[in-house]
Design an enzyme around this catalytic site. Structure first.
Site, PDB file in Angstrom:
ATOM      1  N   ARG A   1       0.876  -1.187   0.000  1.00 10.36           N
ATOM      2  CA  ARG A   1       0.000   0.000   0.000  1.00 10.36           C
ATOM      3  C   ARG A   1       0.903   1.224   0.000  1.00 10.36           C
ATOM      4  NH1 ARG A   1      -5.341   1.292   3.545  1.00 10.36           N
ATOM      5  NH2 ARG A   1      -6.100  -0.180   1.983  1.00 10.36           N
TER       6      ARG A   1
ATOM      7  N   HIS B   1      -7.465   0.691  -6.333  1.00  9.23           N
ATOM      8  CA  HIS B   1      -7.648  -0.194  -5.171  1.00  9.23           C
ATOM      9  C   HIS B   1      -8.292  -1.495  -5.695  1.00  9.23           C
ATOM     10  CE1 HIS B   1      -7.802  -1.446  -1.157  1.00  9.23           C
ATOM     11  NE2 HIS B   1      -8.667  -0.604  -0.634  1.00  9.23           N
TER      12      HIS B   1
ATOM     13  N   GLN C   1      -9.989  -4.085  -3.287  1.00  5.16           N
ATOM     14  CA  GLN C   1     -11.292  -3.609  -2.851  1.00  5.16           C
ATOM     15  C   GLN C   1     -12.348  -3.937  -3.921  1.00  5.16           C
ATOM     16  OE1 GLN C   1     -12.218  -1.718   0.125  1.00  5.16           O
ATOM     17  NE2 GLN C   1     -14.184  -2.371  -0.679  1.00  5.16           N
TER      18      GLN C   1
ATOM     19  N   ASP D   1     -17.292   6.664  -0.911  1.00  9.52           N
ATOM     20  CA  ASP D   1     -15.968   6.544  -0.284  1.00  9.52           C
ATOM     21  C   ASP D   1     -15.710   7.882   0.420  1.00  9.52           C
ATOM     22  OD1 ASP D   1     -13.267   6.011   0.275  1.00  9.52           O
ATOM     23  OD2 ASP D   1     -12.574   6.311  -1.785  1.00  9.52           O
TER      24      ASP D   1
ATOM     25  N   CYS E   1     -16.527   1.429   0.932  1.00 11.70           N
ATOM     26  CA  CYS E   1     -15.306   0.636   1.146  1.00 11.70           C
ATOM     27  C   CYS E   1     -14.820   0.718   2.588  1.00 11.70           C
ATOM     28  CB  CYS E   1     -14.220   1.102   0.186  1.00 11.70           C
ATOM     29  SG  CYS E   1     -13.874   2.869   0.326  1.00 11.70           S
TER      30      CYS E   1
ATOM     31  N   ARG F   1     -13.707  -8.828   1.654  1.00 13.08           N
ATOM     32  CA  ARG F   1     -12.289  -8.527   1.437  1.00 13.08           C
ATOM     33  C   ARG F   1     -11.451  -9.759   1.762  1.00 13.08           C
ATOM     34  NH1 ARG F   1     -10.415  -3.366   1.577  1.00 13.08           N
ATOM     35  NH2 ARG F   1      -8.610  -4.417   0.682  1.00 13.08           N
TER      36      ARG F   1
HETATM   37  N1   CP Z   1     -11.280  -0.306   2.520  1.00 11.55           N
HETATM   38  C1   CP Z   1     -10.009  -0.385   2.943  1.00 11.55           C
HETATM   39  O1   CP Z   1      -9.078  -0.580   2.149  1.00 11.55           O
HETATM   40  O2   CP Z   1      -9.874  -0.255   4.282  1.00 11.55           O
HETATM   41  P1   CP Z   1      -8.492  -0.097   5.075  1.00 11.55           P
HETATM   42  O3   CP Z   1      -7.940   1.258   4.698  1.00 11.55           O
HETATM   43  O4   CP Z   1      -8.881  -0.187   6.504  1.00 11.55           O
HETATM   44  O5   CP Z   1      -7.568  -1.188   4.639  1.00 11.55           O
HETATM   45  N1  NVA Z   2     -10.016   6.666  -1.149  1.00 11.86           N
HETATM   46  C1  NVA Z   2      -9.675   6.190   0.161  1.00 11.86           C
HETATM   47  C2  NVA Z   2      -9.903   4.705   0.243  1.00 11.86           C
HETATM   48  C3  NVA Z   2      -9.695   4.128   1.620  1.00 11.86           C
HETATM   49  C4  NVA Z   2      -9.868   2.641   1.623  1.00 11.86           C
HETATM   50  C5  NVA Z   2      -8.239   6.522   0.472  1.00 11.86           C
HETATM   51  O1  NVA Z   2      -7.389   6.418  -0.427  1.00 11.86           O
HETATM   52  O2  NVA Z   2      -7.945   6.909   1.607  1.00 11.86           O
END
Ligand code: CP
Ligand code: NVA
Length: 308
Positions: free
Chosen positions: A106, A133, A136, A227, A267, A295
Site C-alpha cells: 500500500r 484499489h 477492494q 468513499d 469501502c 475482502r
Molecule cells: N477499505 C479499505 O481498504 O480499508 P483499510 O484502509 O482499513 O484497509
Molecule cells: N479513497 C480512500 C480509500 C480508503 C480505503 C483513500 O485512499 O484513503
C-alpha cells in the site's frame, strides 16, 4: 473439483491485470472459501506486507487470509525498517523477494508500486495506491454478485471523489461490461488515463458516464457506492473538500431516486454525515459489512491464484 488456477500475469497492480475469465475465476474461488467448500493450502508460504499508509481491513484481511491458507505474514512497517530511511526500492524488492513468496503493498504513487513489481521476482499485489484499489474492487463485485447473481442489467453508481476506489470500479465495470456512473464535483473527476482505458474496453460507450449531478447518476441505480471525501494523504485538503463535496452525501433523498431495492456499499472507513448519513449507512439495504467481510474471501482467493 474447482482448484485455484494460476493467473497469467505475475502481479496484480491494477484491476486490468486479470482477464475477464480470471476475474470470474477469482470470485468463484472466493465464494468457495467463503462457503468453506475448498481445501487449498499455501503451507509455509510467506506474504510480506508493506504499508506506507494506514489500514485496518486490507492489512487484517490479508493476515487472516494467509493464516487460513496455512501460510504466514511479515508486516514491514516502513518506519521501523530501512524502507523509511530511503533504501532504494530496487534493493528492498530484490531482498524481500528472496524471503517472501508474495508481497502486498500500500503506497502513494502507482509508479512506486510498479518499481517494486519490476524488481521483485515474486508476485506483487496492489493493496491501494492513489490510482487504484483493485483488491477492494474484487470484494465489491463479489458483494454485487451475491446480491444480483450476475452483472447483467446492474447499474453501479459511485458518488464521491474520482480517485483510487472509483478508478478500480470503472476498470472492472469496463471488463464486465456493466453500466457505471460516477458523480463527483467538478474538478474531482476520475483519472483521464483510467477513463480512456475503460472507453477502449467498453463495447457500449454509453455504459460509462462521468457526471457532476448525483441525482442524475443515482436515478434507477441498483448499487449506490461511496468513499471518503478526503483520502489518506489529503488531510490538508479536508476543509476545502468538505465544502466542495456539499450535496454529494448519500442520504434518503438520493436513495429515493435509485431502484427501490438498491444496495448501499462503502469501502470504509466511513465518515457519517459527510459522504453518507448514519440512517443510510445502517439501513436494511446496506451491504457494507458483507462487503468488508468479502475482502477476506476475495484476497484469500487472489493469494491462492497468484502464489500457487
Ligand atoms: N477499505 C479499505 O481498504 O480499508 P483499510 O484502509 O482499513 O484497509
Ligand atoms: N479513497 C480512500 C480509500 C480508503 C480505503 C483513500 O485512499 O484513503
Amino acid at each position: 473439483m474447482l482448484k485455484p488456477i494460476k493467473l497469467a500475469k505475475k502481479d496484480f497492480l491494477s484491476s486490468l491485470d486479470t482477464s475477464i475469465e480470471e476475474f470470474f475465476h477469482v470470485l468463484e474461488i472466493a465464494k468457495k472459501f467463503k462457503n468453506k467448500d475448498l481445501d487449498f493450502e499455501l503451507k509455509g508460504k510467506v506474504l510480506g506486507l508493506i504499508f506506507d499508509k494506514s489500514s485496518t481491513r486490507t492489512r487484517v484481511s490479508f493476515q487472516v487470509a494467509m493464516s487460513r491458507l496455512g501460510g504466514t505474514t511479515v508486516d514491514l512497517n516502513p518506519t521501523t525498517s530501512q524502507i523509511g530511511r530511503g533504501e532504494p526500492i530496487r534493493d528492498t524488492a530484490r531482498v524481500l523477494s528472496r524471503y517472501c513468496d508474495v508481497l502486498a503493498i500500500r503506497t502513494f504513487k502507482q509508479s512506486i508500486l510498479e518499481e517494486y513489481a519490476k524488481w521483485s521476482s515474486k508476485p506483487v499485489i496492489n493493496a491501494l495506491t492513489d490510482l487504484e484499489h483493485p483488491c477492494q474492487a474484487l470484494a465489491d463485485f463479489m458483494t454485487i454478485q451475491e446480491e444480483f447473481f450476475d452483472f447483467k442489467n446492474v447499474i453501479l453508481t459511485f458518488i464521491g471523489d474520482g480517485n483510487n476506489v472509483a478508478n478500480s470500479l470503472i476498470l472492472c465495470g469496463a471488463l464486465l461490461g456493466i453500466e457505471v456512473r460516477i458523480a463527483c464535483p467538478k474538478g474531482y473527476e476520475p483519472n483521464f488515463s483510467v477513463i480512456d482505458k475503460a472507453y477502449e474496453i467498453y463495447e457500449n460507450k454509453d455504459f460509462l458516464q462521468i457526471l457532476n449531478d448525483p441525482y442524475l447518476a443515482a436515478e434507477g441505480a441498483n448499487v449506490l457506492y461511496t468513499d471518503v471525501w478526503s483520502s489518506m494523504g489529503e488531510e490538508s485538503q479536508k476543509e476545502q473538500k468538505d465544502k466542495n463535496f456539499n450535496g454529494f452525501t448519500i442520504d434518503t433523498n438520493l436513495v429515493n431516486v435509485a431502484d427501490k431495492d438498491a444496495i448501499i456499499l462503502h469501502c470504509l472507513p466511513a465518515y457519517r454525515d459527510k459522504e453518507i448519513t448514519d440512517a443510510i449507512f445502517e439501513s436494511k439495504n446496506s451491504r457494507i459489512f458483507n462487503q468488508a467481510e468479502n475482502r477476506l474471501h476475495a484476497q484469500q482467493a487472489l493469494l491462492a491464484c497468484i502464489t500457487s
